[in-house]
Design an enzyme around this catalytic site. Structure first.
Site, mmCIF file in Angstrom:
data_model
loop_
_atom_site.group_PDB
_atom_site.id
_atom_site.type_symbol
_atom_site.label_atom_id
_atom_site.label_comp_id
_atom_site.label_asym_id
_atom_site.label_seq_id
_atom_site.Cartn_x
_atom_site.Cartn_y
_atom_site.Cartn_z
ATOM 1 N N CYS A 1 40.506 -32.118 110.176
ATOM 2 C CA CYS A 1 41.159 -30.918 110.697
ATOM 3 C C CYS A 1 41.718 -31.076 112.103
ATOM 4 O O CYS A 1 42.892 -30.781 112.352
ATOM 5 C CB CYS A 1 40.178 -29.750 110.682
ATOM 6 S SG CYS A 1 39.571 -29.315 109.037
ATOM 7 N N HIS B 1 41.663 -24.138 115.067
ATOM 8 C CA HIS B 1 40.730 -25.253 115.269
ATOM 9 C C HIS B 1 41.082 -26.054 116.519
ATOM 10 O O HIS B 1 41.237 -27.282 116.482
ATOM 11 C CB HIS B 1 40.686 -26.153 114.037
ATOM 12 C CG HIS B 1 39.352 -26.827 113.875
ATOM 13 N ND1 HIS B 1 38.889 -27.288 112.670
ATOM 14 C CD2 HIS B 1 38.375 -27.104 114.772
ATOM 15 C CE1 HIS B 1 37.695 -27.838 112.826
ATOM 16 N NE2 HIS B 1 37.364 -27.729 114.096
#
Length: 494
Positions: free
Chosen positions: A52, A103
C-alpha cells in the site's frame, strides 16, 4: 479546451485478472466492463512496489520507487513531497477532494487536497493506544468510524466481525445493513461531494476504496453470488513449495502455506464478492454523476495499488512480484468523448503506477513538475504510437524473500536479493508463471539479458546490490532509502 473533471478511482488489493471483460470465467464486473468499453484497457499495468504505502507514493508523486524513496512497507515515515497530483491540480484551478484511503503520514496529511474524508481501514500504528498521541489516535484521524457509530451504536468497531485486516484466508458476511459497509460509505460521501463542490471549478475527486483488501466481509447478497460456485482454484507453479510442516496455512493472516480447502474456497468467493460489490456501487455513483450533469465531461481512471496472491503458488497477500500481486487493473475512460480516448481500445505497452500522476496533469493541461519519472498515458489511450519504455523495474523489501523484478509484459525476471535465487517466466506462453525457465538452456541468453538489465538498474544504489555489471546478493535490504529520511547525510557545519 475546457478542463475536464477528473474522477480517479482506486481499490486496494485487486488482482488484474478480476475483470469479466478480460475473460475471468466467474467474476461479474458489469460497470467496470462498461467503463473499459468506453475507454482504454491496459493489459500490462504493474505496481513496482506491491504494497500500500510505496504504491501510493508512486500514484501521488509520479516518481519511481528509487526517486520517492519507498522500496518496502513502512508506516510513520512523513510524506513531505513537494509535488503531488492533488497539489498540482489545485494549482491548475481544480477543486480537489479525496474520499476513503490515503495511507500517508501523518494520517490527516492533505497531500495537496483541499479536503479529505478519510478511512484508511485498520491502521495498526493509529489503533495501538499505548503508542499514540491524542492527535494521532484512530478516533481522531478516521472519519468512517464516528459515522458508523452514529448509525450502528456507540460500541460499533471495525473489529466486530473478528476478522483481521490482513486475513486473506478467512471470510464471513457483513453483519450490518449494506448501506453501512465501508464500500457504500465511500460512494455516499462522494455523492455528497458532487452536491457540495464549487460549481465554478472543474473537480478532481479521488474515490479510494479499502476493499477488496481484507477483511473479506462482503454483504450477504454478494457472497451468495459466489459461495457454492465451482470456482477455479489458484495457479500453483511447478517451483512452488508443497510442504507446510509448521502448518502456517492454518494462520488466518498467513503469507504462505497450505490452507484448508473449504476455508480457501470461501475466502476466494468473498474476495470476488467484494469486487462485485464495489462494481455495483460504482454504478450507483456513475448514475449520480449523470444526474448532476458531469458524467460526459469527466475523465475516469480506475486502478488498484497492488493485487492479492489469493493462494497462487500457496502464497497470500502481496509484496512478492508474481502476477497476482504485482499486476493491476487499469482503465482510462471518457464516457462523453470529452478527452479523445479511443473507445474500446486495448493497450499492451508496459505501464506503471508512476504514470498516473502525469496522465491526470496532462488531461488537465497542467504542467508536469520536475522530477516526475512517469509518462502520460493519454497518447496510448488515444491509440497513438509514441516512444515508450521497453520494461519496468520493481522491488520490495520482504526479509529473506526480498526481491527485485523486471518485466516487459512478455517475460519476467525475478531476483531474490538475499539468496541470489533467480526465476524467469514467459508470460505470453505461461501467464500463470507455472514454469520457471532458469534451468532451461534454451533461455540462457534471455536470463543473462535480464540479469544485466537489472544490474545496470541497481548500479550505484545505496544498498550495494550491483557492482561492475554484477548482481551482489546478501546486502541488507531497506524499506526506505536514505534520501527520504535524511539518514546517512553529513550535517552542515556551523
Amino acid at each position: 479546451m475546457q478542463q475536464p473533471n477528473i474522477l480517479f478511482i482506486t481499490v486496494d488489493q485487486m488482482r488484474a485478472d478480476c475483470l469479466s471483460i478480460l475473460g475471468n470465467p466467474v467474476i461479474e464486473t458489469p460497470n467496470l466492463d462498461q467503463l473499459a468499453r468506453g475507454g482504454a484497457l491496459f493489459r500490462n499495468a504493474y505496481t513496482a512496489t506491491p504494497s500500500c504505502v510505496p504504491a501510493r507514493a508512486a500514484i501521488m508523486t509520479g516518481k519511481s520507487q528509487a526517486s520517492h524513496g519507498r522500496v518496502g512497507y513502512e508506516d510513520c515515515v512523513p510524506w513531505d513531497y513537494e509535488h503531488t497530483a492533488a497539489g498540482e491540480l489545485a494549482k491548475a484551478g481544480y477543486h480537489t477532494q479525496c474520499v476513503g484511503k490515503m495511507h500517508v503520514y501523518p494520517a490527516r496529511n492533505l497531500c495537496g487536497f483541499h479536503n479529505i474524508v478519510l478511512h484508511d481501514g485498520y491502521l495498526h500504528h493509529n489503533r495501538y493506544k499505548d503508542r499514540n498521541l491524542v492527535t494521532e489516535s484512530f478516533d481522531h484521524c478516521d472519519d468512517y468510524l464516528p459515522w458508523l457509530r452514529r448509525r450502528a451504536g456507540a460500541d460499533a468497531d471495525l473489529t466486530d466481525l473478528g476478522l483481521d485486516c490482513n486475513a486473506s484466508t478467512v471470510a464471513r458476511p457483513w453483519h450490518l445493513p449494506e448501506a453501512l459497509h465501508p464500500t457504500n460509505w465511500v460512494v455516499t460521501q462522494s455523492i455528497d461531494f458532487l452536491r457540495r463542490r464549487d460549481p465554478r471549478k472543474p473537480f478532481f475527486l479521488w474515490m479510494s476504496f479499502v476493499r477488496p483488501h481484507p477483511p473479506f466481509d462482503p454483504p450477504q447478497a454478494y457472497l451468495d453470488l459466489y459461495d457454492g460456485m465451482d470456482l477455479p482454484g489458484p495457479v500453483v507453479g511447478e517451483w512452488a513449495e508443497r510442504d507446510d510442516e509448521d502448518l502456517s496455512g492454518l494462520n488466518p493472516v498467513t503469507a504462505r502455506g497450505r490452507v484448508p480447502a473449504n476455508r480457501l474456497k470461501k475466502a476466494r468467493a468473498a474476495y470476488y464478492a467484494l469486487i462485485t460489490h464495489i462494481d455495483h456501487q460504482l454504478g450507483r455513483f456513475f448514475g449520480a454523476m449523470d444526474e448532476y450533469g458531469v458524467l460526459n465531461n469527466t475523465l475516469i481512471v480506475f486502478t488498484s495499488d497492488h493485487g492479492e496472491l489469493l493462494g497462487d503458488h500457496h502464497l497470500f497477500r502481496k509484496a512478492l512480484p508474481y502476477e497476482g500481486s504485482a499486476k493491476v487493473p487499469l482503465i482510462v475512460s471518457d464516457p462523453g468523448g470529452f478527452t479523445g480516448i479511443s473507445r474500446g481500445s486495448r493497450v499492451d505497452e508496459v505501464v506503471e503506477l508512476r504514470d498516473l500522476m502525469p496522465t491526470l496533469l496532462h488531461a488537465a493541461e497542467a504542467p508536469i513538475p520536475p522530477g516526475v519519472d512517469g509518462c502520460s498515458l493519454l497518447p496510448l489511450s488515444r491509440g497513438l504510437k509514441v516512444p515508450w519504455r521497453d520494461a519496468i523495474h520493481g522491488e520490495h523489501e520482504y526479509g529473506a524473500l526480498s526481491t527485485h523484478y523486471m518485466t516487459d509484459g512478455r517475460e519476467k525476471y525475478i531476483w531474490f536479493s538475499q539468496s541470489g535465487r533467480e526465476q524467469l517466466f514467459d508470460l505470453c506462453a505461461d501467464p500463470g508463471e507455472i514454469t520457471d525457465l532458469t534451468g532451461d538452456d534454451e533461455y540462457a541468453g534471455r536470463l543473462e539479458h535480464w540479469r544485466a538489465r537489472l544490474a545496470a538498474e541497481l548500479e550505484g544504489r545505496e544498498e550495494g546490490y550491483s557492482e561492475g555489471g554484477r548482481l551482489i546478493p546478501g546486502r541488507t535490504p531497506k524499506t526506505v532509502l536514505d534520501h527520504l529520511t535524511g539518514a546517512g547525510q553529513i550535517p552542515a557545519e556551523g
